[in-house]
Design a protein around this motif. Structure first.
Motif: not given
Length: 281
Positions: A30-36, A105-108
């Protein structure tokens, strides 16, 4: 889902193993898909080590860990204070099957690790995870396939597989060995992630299906595993749960002897297979 449907104890003899888990291992897919600036929900966070790890990758965002046990959330919050984690992580009581206390729709990202296999209705769970995920967001899950794979596979480890499987899944009275069951019943968790997600309404064309593994092959790794899981086997709550599944007092002792013998064996080897899934909303 009540706290009692989680068939493993929240005693530290169990959660100490969970606390050794890291985002870098358990959420590597999952980590490569995360945005700050992402907002992440971690369902079934346990003692919170992965939750805190995820928070380091979204320093302009926020991570919320939820669990249905206040006992384990105390451990998670203590972990924040002792680790010096940032202010972008919180822990809250929550029960996904009862409905999450968050708007649509609360979380990315809505994430879980080794959680769905403990829940009696994983499809309903995934539907609720989807509800609180933003359009274009991700549901991410990592689940072990059980039983595990051992060498040498002594009698004590066979009993361990049988009763660990039974305490989690409630398989009859514990007398049926999981490897003797049909594949659809013998292997539970990782290999069914994409099936559960499809049944929950996710588009198979928007799924990223993967496989992870974890091994205990060196003497140091075996020593850690034996020490950690021996404490679990010796815990009164674990013994009671296995007894409820049919384990005799002698079988409990044989499980412990088998685990210790495996740990001492120069050829000792064990692996866990994990299914990994990212499903786009």
């Amino acid at each position: 889902m009540s706290e009692h449907t989680y068939r493993q104890s929240h005693h530290t003899s169990t959660t100490s193993a969970h606390a050794a888990r890291t985002a870098e291992v358990e959420a590597a897919f999952l980590l490569p898909h995360l945005e700050p600036d992402y907002r992440i929900l971690d369902i079934g966070c346990g003692p919170g080590s992965i939750t805190r790890g995820l928070a380091r990758y979204v320093q302009d965002g926020h991570v919320t860990g939820i669990d249905l046990s206040e006992q384990v959330l105390i451990q998670a919050r203590e972990g924040v204070s002792t680790s010096g984690s940032g202010s972008n992580v919180t822990f809250e009581l929550g029960n996904v099957l009862d409905g999450l206390n968050y708007p649509d729709s609360s979380f990315d990202v809505v994430y879980c690790n080794q959680t769905l296999l403990h829940i009696p209705d994983p499809v309903k769970t995934l539907k609720e995870m989807r509800r609180v995920c933003k359009p274009g967001g991700m549901i991410a899950a990592r689940e072990a396939d059980m039983p595990f794979h051992w060498y040498p596979y002594n009698r004590g480890l066979q009993l361990w597989d049988r009763y660990l499987y039974s305490t989690i899944f409630g398989n009859e009275d514990g007398r049926e060995h999981p490897m003797n069951l049909p594949h659809s019943k013998a292997y539970r968790g990782g290999s069914l992630l994409h099936v559960w997600a499809r049944e929950a309404g996710f588009d198979p064309e928007k799924m990223q299906k993967g496989v992870g593994s974890q091994g205990y092959t060196t003497r140091q790794q075996r020593d850690w595993f034996v020490d950690t899981y021996s404490k679990r086997l010796e815990n009164e709550d674990t013994r009671r749960r296995m007894k409820d599944c049919g384990a005799s007092a002698e079988e409990s002792k044989e499980m412990l002897r088998g685990l210790e013998a495996w740990g001492r064996d120069v050829d000792g080897w064990m692996s866990m297979l994990h299914g990994e899934l990212i499903a786009r909303v």
